[in-house]
Each structure stands twice: as C-alpha cells, then as structure tokens.
Design a protein around this motif. Structure first.
Motif, PDB file in Angstrom:
ATOM      1  N   PHE A 180      -3.250 -12.866 -11.257  1.00  8.64           N
ATOM      2  CA  PHE A 180      -4.532 -12.492 -11.666  1.00  8.64           C
ATOM      3  C   PHE A 180      -4.729 -11.680 -12.871  1.00  8.64           C
ATOM      4  CE2 PHE A 180      -7.921  -9.287 -11.633  1.00  8.64           C
ATOM      5  CZ  PHE A 180      -8.986 -10.030 -11.934  1.00  8.64           C
ATOM      6  N   PHE A 181      -3.614 -10.522 -12.805  1.00  4.55           N
ATOM      7  CA  PHE A 181      -3.656  -9.407 -13.701  1.00  4.55           C
ATOM      8  C   PHE A 181      -3.000 -10.077 -15.056  1.00  4.55           C
ATOM      9  CE2 PHE A 181      -3.038  -6.376  -9.907  1.00  4.55           C
ATOM     10  CZ  PHE A 181      -4.219  -6.046 -10.156  1.00  4.55           C
ATOM     11  N   LYS A 182      -2.228 -11.048 -15.079  1.00  8.40           N
ATOM     12  CA  LYS A 182      -1.608 -11.716 -16.353  1.00  8.40           C
ATOM     13  C   LYS A 182      -2.836 -12.087 -16.823  1.00  8.40           C
ATOM     14  CE  LYS A 182       2.284 -13.275 -15.565  1.00  8.40           C
ATOM     15  NZ  LYS A 182       3.282 -14.062 -15.088  1.00  8.40           N
ATOM     16  N   GLU A 183      -3.552 -13.284 -16.138  1.00  5.96           N
ATOM     17  CA  GLU A 183      -4.662 -13.955 -17.004  1.00  5.96           C
ATOM     18  C   GLU A 183      -5.781 -12.871 -17.296  1.00  5.96           C
ATOM     19  OE1 GLU A 183      -6.399 -17.575 -15.851  1.00  5.96           O
ATOM     20  OE2 GLU A 183      -4.461 -17.947 -14.479  1.00  5.96           O
ATOM     21  N   GLU A 210      -8.155 -12.083 -20.849  1.00  2.00           N
ATOM     22  CA  GLU A 210      -9.653 -12.269 -20.945  1.00  2.00           C
ATOM     23  C   GLU A 210     -10.371 -11.235 -21.059  1.00  2.00           C
ATOM     24  OE1 GLU A 210     -10.950 -15.010 -21.180  1.00  2.00           O
ATOM     25  OE2 GLU A 210      -9.064 -16.244 -20.837  1.00  2.00           O
ATOM     26  N   GLU A 211      -9.915 -10.067 -20.563  1.00  2.00           N
ATOM     27  CA  GLU A 211     -10.615  -8.823 -20.538  1.00  2.00           C
ATOM     28  C   GLU A 211     -10.661  -8.175 -22.344  1.00  2.00           C
ATOM     29  OE1 GLU A 211      -9.492  -5.457 -21.144  1.00  2.00           O
ATOM     30  OE2 GLU A 211      -7.434  -5.575 -20.612  1.00  2.00           O
ATOM     31  N   GLN A 212      -9.531  -8.430 -22.594  1.00  2.00           N
ATOM     32  CA  GLN A 212      -9.392  -8.106 -24.141  1.00  2.00           C
ATOM     33  C   GLN A 212      -9.959  -8.807 -24.920  1.00  2.00           C
ATOM     34  OE1 GLN A 212      -5.052  -8.564 -24.521  1.00  2.00           O
ATOM     35  NE2 GLN A 212      -4.411  -6.250 -24.018  1.00  2.00           N
ATOM     36  N   HIS A 267     -24.709  -7.672 -18.814  1.00  2.00           N
ATOM     37  CA  HIS A 267     -24.635  -8.473 -17.485  1.00  2.00           C
ATOM     38  C   HIS A 267     -23.115  -8.464 -17.324  1.00  2.00           C
ATOM     39  CE1 HIS A 267     -25.296 -11.583 -14.593  1.00  2.00           C
ATOM     40  NE2 HIS A 267     -24.440 -12.285 -15.239  1.00  2.00           N
ATOM     41  N   ILE A 268     -22.296  -8.605 -18.371  1.00  2.00           N
ATOM     42  CA  ILE A 268     -20.921  -8.989 -18.317  1.00  2.00           C
ATOM     43  C   ILE A 268     -20.277  -7.589 -17.685  1.00  2.00           C
ATOM     44  CG2 ILE A 268     -18.554  -9.241 -19.540  1.00  2.00           C
ATOM     45  CD1 ILE A 268     -20.110 -11.211 -21.109  1.00  2.00           C
ATOM     46  N   ALA A 269     -20.714  -6.408 -18.332  1.00  2.00           N
ATOM     47  CA  ALA A 269     -20.121  -5.232 -18.215  1.00  2.00           C
ATOM     48  C   ALA A 269     -20.467  -4.734 -16.618  1.00  2.00           C
ATOM     49  CB  ALA A 269     -20.841  -4.090 -19.167  1.00  2.00           C
ATOM     50  N   THR A 270     -21.500  -5.097 -16.032  1.00  2.00           N
ATOM     51  CA  THR A 270     -22.092  -4.735 -14.688  1.00  2.00           C
ATOM     52  C   THR A 270     -21.511  -5.750 -13.829  1.00  2.00           C
ATOM     53  OG1 THR A 270     -24.290  -5.628 -14.872  1.00  2.00           O
ATOM     54  CG2 THR A 270     -23.945  -3.532 -15.532  1.00  2.00           C
ATOM     55  N   ALA A 271     -21.057  -6.955 -14.053  1.00  2.00           N
ATOM     56  CA  ALA A 271     -20.705  -7.955 -13.008  1.00  2.00           C
ATOM     57  C   ALA A 271     -19.651  -7.580 -12.551  1.00  2.00           C
ATOM     58  CB  ALA A 271     -20.569  -9.256 -13.815  1.00  2.00           C
ATOM     59  N   LEU A 272     -18.757  -6.644 -13.095  1.00  2.00           N
ATOM     60  CA  LEU A 272     -17.346  -6.270 -12.523  1.00  2.00           C
ATOM     61  C   LEU A 272     -17.998  -5.627 -11.052  1.00  2.00           C
ATOM     62  CD1 LEU A 272     -15.407  -4.854 -15.419  1.00  2.00           C
ATOM     63  CD2 LEU A 272     -15.283  -7.177 -14.783  1.00  2.00           C
ATOM     64  N   ASP A 273     -18.785  -4.681 -11.173  1.00  2.00           N
ATOM     65  CA  ASP A 273     -19.201  -3.963  -9.877  1.00  2.00           C
ATOM     66  C   ASP A 273     -19.904  -4.875  -9.048  1.00  2.00           C
ATOM     67  OD1 ASP A 273     -20.487  -1.603  -8.262  1.00  2.00           O
ATOM     68  OD2 ASP A 273     -22.383  -2.420  -9.329  1.00  2.00           O
ATOM     69  N   GLU A 274     -20.862  -5.929  -9.798  1.00  2.00           N
ATOM     70  CA  GLU A 274     -21.441  -6.488  -8.628  1.00  2.00           C
ATOM     71  C   GLU A 274     -20.526  -7.712  -7.976  1.00  2.00           C
ATOM     72  OE1 GLU A 274     -23.841  -9.383  -6.670  1.00  2.00           O
ATOM     73  OE2 GLU A 274     -22.658  -9.995  -8.441  1.00  2.00           O
ATOM     74  N   SER A 299     -10.938   1.085 -14.322  1.00  4.03           N
ATOM     75  CA  SER A 299     -11.199   1.328 -13.037  1.00  4.03           C
ATOM     76  C   SER A 299     -11.019   0.572 -12.039  1.00  4.03           C
ATOM     77  CB  SER A 299     -12.740   2.051 -12.824  1.00  4.03           C
ATOM     78  OG  SER A 299     -12.989   2.718 -11.596  1.00  4.03           O
ATOM     79  N   MET A 300     -11.587  -0.660 -12.364  1.00  2.00           N
ATOM     80  CA  MET A 300     -11.514  -1.789 -11.438  1.00  2.00           C
ATOM     81  C   MET A 300      -9.842  -2.401 -11.100  1.00  2.00           C
ATOM     82  SD  MET A 300     -12.771  -5.833 -11.720  1.00  2.00           S
ATOM     83  CE  MET A 300     -11.653  -6.108 -12.825  1.00  2.00           C
ATOM     84  N   VAL A 301      -9.451  -2.439 -12.243  1.00  2.00           N
ATOM     85  CA  VAL A 301      -7.886  -2.808 -12.225  1.00  2.00           C
ATOM     86  C   VAL A 301      -6.969  -1.713 -11.391  1.00  2.00           C
ATOM     87  CG1 VAL A 301      -5.799  -3.207 -13.727  1.00  2.00           C
ATOM     88  CG2 VAL A 301      -7.939  -4.439 -14.243  1.00  2.00           C
ATOM     89  N   ARG A 302      -7.199  -0.468 -11.777  1.00  2.00           N
ATOM     90  CA  ARG A 302      -6.628   0.607 -11.036  1.00  2.00           C
ATOM     91  C   ARG A 302      -6.782   0.587  -9.441  1.00  2.00           C
ATOM     92  NH1 ARG A 302      -7.415   3.997 -14.775  1.00  2.00           N
ATOM     93  NH2 ARG A 302      -9.532   4.753 -13.989  1.00  2.00           N
ATOM     94  N   ALA A 303      -8.028   0.381  -9.281  1.00  2.00           N
ATOM     95  CA  ALA A 303      -8.380   0.284  -7.717  1.00  2.00           C
ATOM     96  C   ALA A 303      -7.699  -1.002  -7.104  1.00  2.00           C
ATOM     97  CB  ALA A 303      -9.793   0.279  -7.415  1.00  2.00           C
ATOM     98  N   MET A 304      -7.559  -2.059  -7.806  1.00  2.00           N
ATOM     99  CA  MET A 304      -6.973  -3.099  -7.283  1.00  2.00           C
ATOM    100  C   MET A 304      -5.378  -2.987  -6.733  1.00  2.00           C
ATOM    101  SD  MET A 304      -8.604  -6.454  -9.352  1.00  2.00           S
ATOM    102  CE  MET A 304     -10.228  -7.165  -9.133  1.00  2.00           C
TER     103      MET A 304
END
Length: 167
Positions: free
Chosen positions: A8-11, A15-17, A48-55, A90-95
């Motif tokens: 996941f992190f590799k892909e 995509e996040e970049q 919507h994209i920015a907040t979808a990480l949380d949602e 923050s999401m990636v660090r928590a994962m």
C-alpha cells in the motif's frame, strides 16, 4: 488488493504525490469553478479529497489528526493543499505506528457493508484518483496549467524536448 502495508505505502506514495501536485496548482480564484450549476465546485472537490482520508480511514478506527469530513471548505487553495498534506502525513504515520500486515484482513462496517482494511485502502486510492481526474478538467476550464500526473501535461512536452500529441 494489498497483501502487505508496504504494498500500500509504495502505491500510495505515488498517488498522494500526484494529488498533492494537483492541489498545489490550484488558485484561490479557481476554487469557485463549477462542474455545472448545482454540482460541486473545484474547491469542493479538492476539499472532498482532503477530508476523505479522515472519513474513509476513520471507519477502521485508526486515530490520527486530519482535516475533518463535514468541515466547511476553506477560503484558500493553500489551506486545502496544506490540509491534505498534513492529513496524509498524519494518516501514514498512524498506520505505520499502529497497523501490521494482519490489519489488512480486519473487517469494518463501511457504508452498510463489511469491508476489509485492504479493500478500504484500495477504494480510498481509486476514489482519490477519480476525483483528481475530475479536478484536472475543471482546472483547464478555470484556465490553470494542469500538472502532469501519469505523464507530461500538454504544457510540459516542450520541457522534455518533444511535441505534444495532436489535439
């Protein structure tokens, strides 16, 4: 489907970049560019994209600091781009700190269905790609230069010494 977190992190990194590059190209004026009357604006899609990480990832129970789904769209493009950057980091660090490869098999209620974490992550990624594509069309309509994502954008061909594809 992802079999390991590193898959996941590799892909996700690519995509996040790409998403960050598109968000960083927005201007405050472009945020009001609509798809059509009564539909989302470019700013609403970006938020919507920015907040979808949380949602979406929030359905797994993972706790991380993020731009919250349901919050109003910020007034500036920079705020949206920074919110995505911060939320993603923050999401990636928590994962990385809280999940193992076995977490991918855990199931959670997602919109009334039981989805594995691996499925949630795949849908998160494709959801982001889908809306990023919509954004690039609206960016053109707003007169913005669209950054290349999976290859050079029209304006970038000259920089690599090539002719752009025919229109």
């Amino acid at each position: 489907m992802f079999r390991t977190l590193e898959d996941f992190f590799k892909e996700w990194k690519a995509e996040e970049q790409a998403t960050q590059k598109v968000l960083d190209a927005l201007t405050d004026e472009s945020l009001s560019q609509p798809v059509a009357d009564g539909y989302r604006t470019l700013g609403r899609l970006a938020w919507h994209i920015a907040t979808a990480l949380d949602e979406m990832v929030g359905h797994t129970g993972l706790q991380f600091s993020a731009a919250r789904f349901g919050n109003p769209v910020p007034d500036t493009a920079q705020e949206i781009a920074e919110a995505y950057r911060f939320s993603n980091q923050s999401m990636v660090r928590a994962m990385r700190d809280n999940w193992t490869d076995q977490t991918l098999a855990e199931e959670h209620n997602m919109y009334g269905e039981m989805w594995s974490v691996a499925t949630i992550l795949k849908v998160l990624m494709t959801h982001q790609i889908h809306h990023r594509g919509q954004m690039t069309v609206l960016m053109r309509q707003a007169g913005l230069k669209v950054p290349g994502v999976y290859g050079p954008a029209k304006e970038e061909w000259a920089a690599i010494g090539a002719e752009p594809p025919e229109v």
